[in-house]
Structures are given as structure tokens and as C-alpha cells.
Design a protein around this motif. Structure first.
Motif, mmCIF file in Angstrom:
data_model
loop_
_atom_site.group_PDB
_atom_site.id
_atom_site.type_symbol
_atom_site.label_atom_id
_atom_site.label_comp_id
_atom_site.label_asym_id
_atom_site.label_seq_id
_atom_site.Cartn_x
_atom_site.Cartn_y
_atom_site.Cartn_z
ATOM 1 N N ALA A 1 0.819 -1.103 -0.056
ATOM 2 C CA ALA A 1 -0.185 0.115 -0.393
ATOM 3 C C ALA A 1 0.737 1.109 0.019
ATOM 4 N N SER A 2 2.403 1.235 0.493
ATOM 5 C CA SER A 2 2.654 2.469 1.038
ATOM 6 C C SER A 2 3.127 3.271 -0.534
ATOM 7 N N PHE A 3 3.489 1.451 -1.481
ATOM 8 C CA PHE A 3 4.535 1.322 -3.064
ATOM 9 C C PHE A 3 2.848 2.214 -3.788
ATOM 10 N N GLY A 4 1.840 1.757 -3.687
ATOM 11 C CA GLY A 4 1.304 2.155 -4.465
ATOM 12 C C GLY A 4 0.799 3.303 -4.358
ATOM 13 N N ALA A 5 0.602 4.347 -3.335
ATOM 14 C CA ALA A 5 0.851 5.336 -2.469
ATOM 15 C C ALA A 5 2.051 6.087 -3.488
ATOM 16 N N LEU A 6 2.785 6.136 -3.042
ATOM 17 C CA LEU A 6 4.023 6.668 -3.311
ATOM 18 C C LEU A 6 3.885 6.799 -4.666
ATOM 19 N N ALA A 7 3.954 5.669 -5.745
ATOM 20 C CA ALA A 7 3.991 5.739 -6.295
ATOM 21 C C ALA A 7 2.743 6.972 -7.713
ATOM 22 N N VAL A 8 1.867 6.893 -7.203
ATOM 23 C CA VAL A 8 0.879 7.282 -7.909
ATOM 24 C C VAL A 8 0.870 8.972 -7.850
ATOM 25 N N SER A 9 1.276 9.262 -6.212
ATOM 26 C CA SER A 9 1.789 10.816 -5.694
ATOM 27 C C SER A 9 2.916 11.410 -6.043
ATOM 28 N N ALA A 10 3.616 10.294 -6.734
ATOM 29 C CA ALA A 10 4.763 10.875 -7.873
ATOM 30 C C ALA A 10 4.782 11.163 -8.788
ATOM 31 N N GLY A 11 3.090 10.641 -9.577
ATOM 32 C CA GLY A 11 2.321 11.137 -11.029
ATOM 33 C C GLY A 11 2.523 9.755 -11.788
ATOM 34 N N LEU A 12 2.570 8.534 -10.814
ATOM 35 C CA LEU A 12 2.446 6.700 -11.587
ATOM 36 C C LEU A 12 1.071 7.151 -11.778
ATOM 37 N N SER A 13 0.835 6.794 -13.011
ATOM 38 C CA SER A 13 -1.028 6.341 -12.969
ATOM 39 C C SER A 13 -1.420 4.896 -12.111
ATOM 40 N N THR A 14 -2.850 5.228 -11.676
ATOM 41 C CA THR A 14 -2.662 3.584 -11.172
ATOM 42 C C THR A 14 -2.566 2.233 -11.946
ATOM 43 N N LEU A 15 -2.922 2.880 -13.085
ATOM 44 C CA LEU A 15 -3.021 1.340 -13.921
ATOM 45 C C LEU A 15 -1.215 0.996 -13.889
ATOM 46 N N THR A 16 -0.030 1.923 -13.942
ATOM 47 C CA THR A 16 1.139 2.140 -14.551
ATOM 48 C C THR A 16 1.815 0.658 -12.982
ATOM 49 N N ALA A 17 0.905 1.539 -11.656
ATOM 50 C CA ALA A 17 1.593 1.402 -10.464
ATOM 51 C C ALA A 17 0.789 -0.447 -10.686
ATOM 52 N N VAL A 18 0.576 -0.936 -10.269
ATOM 53 C CA VAL A 18 -0.399 -2.079 -10.441
ATOM 54 C C VAL A 18 0.109 -2.739 -11.409
ATOM 55 N N ALA A 19 0.323 -2.777 -12.811
ATOM 56 C CA ALA A 19 0.840 -3.578 -13.812
ATOM 57 C C ALA A 19 2.270 -3.520 -13.025
ATOM 58 N N MET A 20 2.980 -2.691 -12.695
ATOM 59 C CA MET A 20 4.406 -3.101 -11.929
ATOM 60 C C MET A 20 4.964 -3.703 -10.984
ATOM 61 N N SER A 21 3.390 -4.292 -9.853
ATOM 62 C CA SER A 21 3.334 -4.999 -9.138
ATOM 63 C C SER A 21 3.653 -6.782 -9.582
ATOM 64 N N LEU A 22 2.386 -6.333 -10.653
ATOM 65 C CA LEU A 22 2.103 -7.525 -10.500
ATOM 66 C C LEU A 22 3.171 -7.895 -11.811
ATOM 67 N N LEU A 23 3.924 -7.209 -12.575
ATOM 68 C CA LEU A 23 5.220 -7.726 -13.708
ATOM 69 C C LEU A 23 6.489 -8.382 -13.120
ATOM 70 N N VAL A 24 6.359 -7.063 -11.944
ATOM 71 C CA VAL A 24 7.456 -6.772 -11.303
ATOM 72 C C VAL A 24 7.946 -7.734 -10.263
ATOM 73 N N PHE A 25 7.014 -7.588 -9.257
ATOM 74 C CA PHE A 25 7.069 -7.267 -8.015
ATOM 75 C C PHE A 25 8.822 -8.270 -7.384
ATOM 76 N N ALA A 26 8.741 -6.257 -7.336
ATOM 77 C CA ALA A 26 10.029 -6.762 -6.816
ATOM 78 C C ALA A 26 9.938 -5.413 -5.542
ATOM 79 N N GLY A 27 10.131 -5.539 -4.211
ATOM 80 C CA GLY A 27 9.694 -4.218 -3.563
ATOM 81 C C GLY A 27 10.910 -3.674 -3.657
ATOM 82 N N GLY A 28 11.788 -3.763 -2.762
ATOM 83 C CA GLY A 28 13.216 -2.607 -3.027
ATOM 84 C C GLY A 28 13.226 -1.821 -4.430
ATOM 85 N N SER A 29 13.338 -3.012 -5.279
ATOM 86 C CA SER A 29 13.361 -2.430 -6.599
ATOM 87 C C SER A 29 12.370 -1.136 -7.484
ATOM 88 N N GLN A 30 11.217 -2.437 -6.701
ATOM 89 C CA GLN A 30 9.821 -0.962 -7.070
ATOM 90 C C GLN A 30 9.855 0.061 -6.705
#
Length: 225
Positions: free
Chosen positions: A28-57
Motif C-alpha cells: 500500500a505504501s508503494f502504491g500510494a507513493l507511486a501514484v503521488s509521484a505521478g504514475l498512473s494507477t494502472l502503471t503502479a498496479v502493472a509494475m507490481s503484477l509484472l515486476v513484483f520486487a519491492g526494493g526495485s519498485q
């Protein structure tokens, strides 16, 4: 694969549930920070689905948000995830022999899953690996969705200190691994190098240079005087 689920240890279920609950919060902290930094919700969710690496994300979003090039974010993620090469060797016999099992198993091969499987009873190591792998993947993505939704509701992220939250989150992820004099020296060396070059190189490169400095310091620490 089905046979490993016939008798699931209650202890494993309890531990997986506890780690999964924590992963919802981090996701949740990643999703909130990613969207607040300018990424779209779809991009943030797709990154978690396809990358799935907390530190790298966290690292990739921090680099892009600071003005760094996407290639710097990708290289930073690759360097940070280089540890997965020895991880794969350590759990190859646990994941399974079929290609589908290896592909999916590699995707959920995060630190906690590897540690969980390695510390489990060897007869149930595969069960432990897949149980926690599925749990971590599901809860991380659930957390990302919740965080991205919440982040989109923030009126002014800059006033809430989102810029400081990125390094704080990365620091929190890395802190548990900083143990021993050699590791501390390597960490301080990498951080110091990144800070030193920050005024002179484009955004995103200090992180990569710091990671390379950390690796070099770690190798030098193993060389006998």
C-alpha cells in the motif's frame, strides 16, 4: 504439485498470514507513493503484477520521480536484484522441474520466500515456498491497489513529504540486511559515493554509482590484507 497441499502445516499458515499482512502495508505504501509521484494507477498496479520486487519498485519510482531516465531505473533494479541469481541456485530443487513451475517460481522468488523455504523442514520446503510465494504475491498486489487508490485522493503530495518517503521506504527495506562490520562499511561507502556525485551527474545516476560502489567495497572487504 497437488500433493504438497494435502497436509498444510498450521504453523506455516500462521507465519504466511503474518507476513502477508505486513506485505499489504508495504504494498500500500508503494502504491500510494507511486501514484503521488505521478504514475498512473494502472502503471503502479502493472509494475507490481509484472515486476513484483519491492526494493526495485521503490527504487525505480524514486529515480523516475526525481527526473532520472527510465534506463537508469531499469539498471538500478537489475543491480538490486542481482542477488536472485544465488537465490535461484539455492531453491532450484524446491521450486520444481517443469518449466511452468520454474517460471512462476522465479517470479515469486523474493527474499522472504527463499528464507521461509530454506528454514522449513526439508520434507515440506516446497510447500513452504509455494504457500508463502502465493501469499506474498497476492497481498503485495492487493496492497498496491489499495495504496494507489488512496494515493490518488491525496490533495497535495509534496506538502505531505512524499519526496522524503521514497528514501525512507528504501532505507526501511534495506536496514534489516545491514549486519556486520563488512556490510556496514560497504553500505556507508556506497551511500557516501552516491552523495558525493549527486551534484555532478544527472538524476538517477547517483543511485547506480552508489550500488556499484557498494559492490566494489564488498569485494575489497573479502580480499586479505
Amino acid at each position: 504439485m497437488r500433493s504438497i497441499w494435502r497436509t498444510v502445516s498450521v504453523e506455516y499458515l500462521r507465519d504466511a498470514a503474518a507476513l502477508g499482512a505486513a506485505m499489504v502495508v508495504v504494498g500500500a505504501s508503494f502504491g500510494a507513493l507511486a501514484v503521488s509521484a505521478g504514475l498512473s494507477t494502472l502503471t503502479a498496479v502493472a509494475m507490481s503484477l509484472l515486476v513484483f520486487a519491492g526494493g526495485s519498485q521503490f527504487l525505480a519510482v524514486a529515480i523516475v520521480a526525481s527526473g532520472g531516465a527510465p534506463v537508469a531505473a531499469v539498471l538500478g533494479g537489475l543491480l538490486l536484484n542481482a542477488r536472485h541469481l544465488p537465490f535461484g541456485l539455492a531453491v532450484a530443487h524446491v521450486v520444481g522441474r517443469s518449466w511452468p513451475a520454474r517460471l512462476i517460481g522465479a517470479h515469486v522468488m523474493v527474499d522472504e520466500v527463499v528464507a521461509f523455504a530454506r528454514s522449513a523442514d526439508p520434507r515440506r520446503a516446497r510447500q513452504a515456498y509455494w504457500l508463502l510465494g502465493a501469499t506474498m504475491y497476492t497481498t503485495w498486489n492487493l496492497g498496491t491497489v489499495l495504496g494507489a487508490w488512496a494515493g490518488a485522493l491525496l490533495p497535495d503530495p509534496d506538502r505531505l513529504g512524499v519526496d522524503a518517503a521514497f528514501p525512507a521506504a528504501l532505507f526501511a527495506l534495506l536496514l534489516p540486511t545491514v549486519r556486520g562490520a563488512a556490510t556496514i562499511r560497504a553500505t556507508v561507502s556506497g551511500a557516501g559515493l552516491a552523495l558525493a556525485v549527486t551534484p555532478f551527474v544527472p538524476a538517477g545516476l547517483p543511485v547506480l554509482i552508489g550500488l556499484l560502489g557498494l559492490v566494489a567495497a564488498g569485494r575489497l572487504a573479502k580480499v586479505p590484507a
